[in-house]
Design a protein around this motif. Structure first.
Motif, PDB file in Angstrom:
ATOM      1  N   PHE A 137       1.977  -0.572   2.677  1.00  0.00           N
ATOM      2  CA  PHE A 137       3.094   0.057   1.977  1.00  0.00           C
ATOM      3  C   PHE A 137       2.582   1.029   0.909  1.00  0.00           C
ATOM      4  N   GLN A 138       3.416   2.008   0.602  1.00  0.00           N
ATOM      5  CA  GLN A 138       3.055   3.002  -0.409  1.00  0.00           C
ATOM      6  C   GLN A 138       2.826   2.341  -1.765  1.00  0.00           C
ATOM      7  N   ASP A 139       3.721   1.412  -2.120  1.00  0.00           N
ATOM      8  CA  ASP A 139       3.623   0.723  -3.401  1.00  0.00           C
ATOM      9  C   ASP A 139       2.885  -0.593  -3.166  1.00  0.00           C
ATOM     10  N   LYS A 178       8.211  10.442   5.338  1.00  0.00           N
ATOM     11  CA  LYS A 178       6.925   9.868   5.768  1.00  0.00           C
ATOM     12  C   LYS A 178       6.939   8.346   5.693  1.00  0.00           C
ATOM     13  N   SER A 179       7.314   7.815   4.523  1.00  0.00           N
ATOM     14  CA  SER A 179       7.326   6.354   4.380  1.00  0.00           C
ATOM     15  C   SER A 179       8.309   5.728   5.355  1.00  0.00           C
ATOM     16  N   THR A 180       9.460   6.344   5.494  1.00  0.00           N
ATOM     17  CA  THR A 180      10.468   5.805   6.391  1.00  0.00           C
ATOM     18  C   THR A 180       9.927   5.715   7.810  1.00  0.00           C
ATOM     19  N   LEU A 189      -1.004   3.861   7.227  1.00  0.00           N
ATOM     20  CA  LEU A 189      -1.270   3.802   5.790  1.00  0.00           C
ATOM     21  C   LEU A 189      -0.376   4.803   5.071  1.00  0.00           C
ATOM     22  N   ASP A 190       0.256   4.329   3.998  1.00  0.00           N
ATOM     23  CA  ASP A 190       1.170   5.202   3.257  1.00  0.00           C
ATOM     24  C   ASP A 190       0.494   5.634   1.953  1.00  0.00           C
ATOM     25  N   GLU A 191       0.038   6.855   1.911  1.00  0.00           N
ATOM     26  CA  GLU A 191      -0.629   7.437   0.744  1.00  0.00           C
ATOM     27  C   GLU A 191      -1.739   6.526   0.198  1.00  0.00           C
ATOM     28  N   PRO A 192      -2.747   6.260   1.033  1.00  0.00           N
ATOM     29  CA  PRO A 192      -3.789   5.320   0.599  1.00  0.00           C
ATOM     30  C   PRO A 192      -4.633   5.855  -0.559  1.00  0.00           C
TER      31      PRO A 192
END
Ligand SMILES: Nc1ncnc2c1ncn2[C@@H]1O[C@H](COP(=O)(O)OP(=O)(O)OP(=O)(O)O)[C@@H](O)[C@H]1O
Ligand SMILES: [Mg+2]
Lengths: 232, 257
Positions: A82-84, A41-43, A159-162
């Protein structure tokens, strides 16, 4: 709005992360990106604004292909979070961080101020303008990270895991916010409540491939497949 | 950083052996008297032979050895500082300066030695992981505290680099341009942003290394260097050490007879 054709990617160490992704998202559509840890997913999201460059395949946003020459325009259209949040925030104060994008685009200071206030209000972080982002709690940083992109008013939100790390009320507010925002969205998440609330369409990734792409209602009703995909 | 430079071919060679040989080589160079050209040439050939043999890339080592040029400048002052027969003279600001024959020999020797030493060090670094270097130094009975500090400094550098990379990525990811507007404002603004990023970078890297340290303490770290017990040296390691020792001793003998 967003067209991805046959996108494949392997990390420099050889880990294959995406294997032939095909995806079309229409303007205004809100799509959830699901899948277990390491599904890719992030990739995938990192490809949308050209942070990662595909090994093969192509991505087109609003008729503009994501290539080295187009990066600046692409980044005005695609708001990637970004996720982080530590990957997102780089300024000494929250205000500076949220203001960076609009300032870089060349907007007038008054307009920038207004956008920063709006964005911080949307994520419930008004009053934190002068705090250093790296000293905020994880959930607070997640929210500021989202604000930095909202202030740029992109047409596609990636959005990555908001909602990861947010408290229940913040999740509720995020859900409300995402529902009211007019933008096209591709949002990775493990939060099925959020998915049911906000996203009419869901895509499931497994080992770098799209294994399901359908109406959220039909996916969430299929207990067996949710189990099989590792989503419950 | 160093990881990208780690050439694999010599990975099988023991880090301790490589470190000792490199240090031995450098000490031998330091011992050679001024004007010991035959020994210096043989030292260079021996080093380049090893570099070629282990497929490290002589060209790469030479390119990197350019970092030694400030030493060369310092060595040049020797040419005028040593008493001896005058070779040529020039004037700077009304001051007559004389280069002597002994001085020029000394300067050339120091330049050759420092260039070779730097190449030996670069060869070591290109083939040895930093943790192996620390192990080797520990085996040489260097004080544990010193090794600890070296290890921490190295780790901190990596954290610094990593934090810098993610901050740059974050900035680029929001460096956007919209039609009809010049992007990036002006040079002064961008320089200010970069300046602030540097400040933030140091705070962030510092705080992250503190967290890592706290995590180490939480897992029972008590200040003593954690190193797995070392495998004994193999016969090939002894051959390499003996071979290197013979080369070093011969160089000194050649230089002094
Ligand atoms: N920097 C990297 N270098 C090498 N491999 C990586 C890197 N980042 C991710 N991977 C690998 O790529 C694959 C996809 O990772 P990705 O981060 O896209 O997963 P994800 O779906 O976002 O997972 P999560 O739900 O945990 O966020 C995984 O196998 C992962 O181990
Ligand atoms: Mg992820």
């Amino acid at each position: 709005m967003l067209t991805i054709t046959n996108l494949s990617y392997a990390y420099p160490d050889g880990t294959p992360a995406l294997r032939g992704i095909d995806l079309v998202v229409a303007a205004g559509e809100k799509v959830a990106l699901l899948g277990v840890n390491g599904a890719g997913k992030s990739t995938l999201l990192l490809h949308l604004n050209g942070t990662l460059r595909p090994a093969s395949g192509a991505i087109v946003v609003d008729g503009l292909p994501v290539t080295a020459q187009n990066l600046r325009q692409i980044r005005a259209r695609v708001g990637l979070v970004f996720q982080d949040p530590d990957d997102q925030l780089f300024s000494p104060t929250v205000f500076d961080d949220v203001a960076f994008g609009p300032l870089y685009m060349g907007l007038a200071p008054a307009e920038v101020d207004q956008r920063v206030q709006q964005a911080l209000q949307a994520v419930g972080m008004t009053g934190y303008e002068q705090r250093p982002p790296h000293r905020l709690s994880l959930g607070q940083r997640k929210r500021v990270a989202l604000a930095t992109v909202l202030a740029m008013q992109p047409s596609l939100l990636a959005l990555d895991e908001p909602s990861a790390g947010l408290d229940p009320r913040a999740r509720r507010e995020l859900s409300e916010l995402l529902r009211t925002l007019p933008q096209t969205m591709l949002v990775s998440t493990h939060d099925l409540a959020l998915v049911a609330d906000v996203f009419p369409r869901s895509i499931v990734l497994a080992e770098g491939r799209v294994v399901a792409d359908e109406a959220t209602s039909s996916l969430l009703a299929d207990h067996d497949r949710l189990w099989q995909y590792g989503l419950i | 950083m160093a990881d990208t430079a780690t050439a694999e071919p010599t990975a099988a060679d023991d880090g301790r052996v490589k470190t000792w040989l490199a240090l031995g080589f450098i000490f031998t160079l330091a011992w050679l008297p001024a004007g010991a050209w035959d020994a210096l040439i043989m030292a260079a050939l021996a080093l380049w032979f090893v570099i070629g043999w282990k497929r490290i890339g002589l060209w790469m080592i030479w390119r990197r050895s350019l970092i030694a040029w400030p030493f060369a400048l310092a060595a040049l002052t020797l040419a005028i500082a040593r008493p001896g027969a005058p070779v040529f003279q020039f004037t700077i600001g009304g001051q007559a300066i004389t280069a002597t024959d002994a001085g020029m020999v000394a300067a050339a020797t120091v330049m050759a030695k420092s260039w070779l030493s730097v190449q030996a060090m670069l060869t070591l670094i290109a083939t040895t992981h930093f943790s192996e270097l620390l192990t080797a130094l520990a085996a040489l009975r260097l004080p544990p505290v010193l090794i600890l500090i070296l290890g921490m400094a190295y780790r901190y550098l990596f954290i610094l680099q990593e934090e810098a990379l993610r901050m740059l990525r974050a900035r680029d990811s929001r460096s956007a341009s919209i039609p009809g507007q010049p992007a990036g404002r002006n040079l002064f603004w961008r320089a200010t942003i970069t300046g602030r990023m540097v400040g933030t970078l140091f705070i962030r890297a510092y705080e992250r290394s503190e967290r890592i340290y706290a995590a180490m303490l939480a897992r029972g770290y008590d200040g003593r260097p954690v190193t797995a017990t070392q495998p004994p040296l193999r016969p090939t390691d002894y051959f390499a050490l003996i071979g290197g020792g013979i080369v070093c001793v011969s160089l000194i003998v050649i230089a002094y007879i």
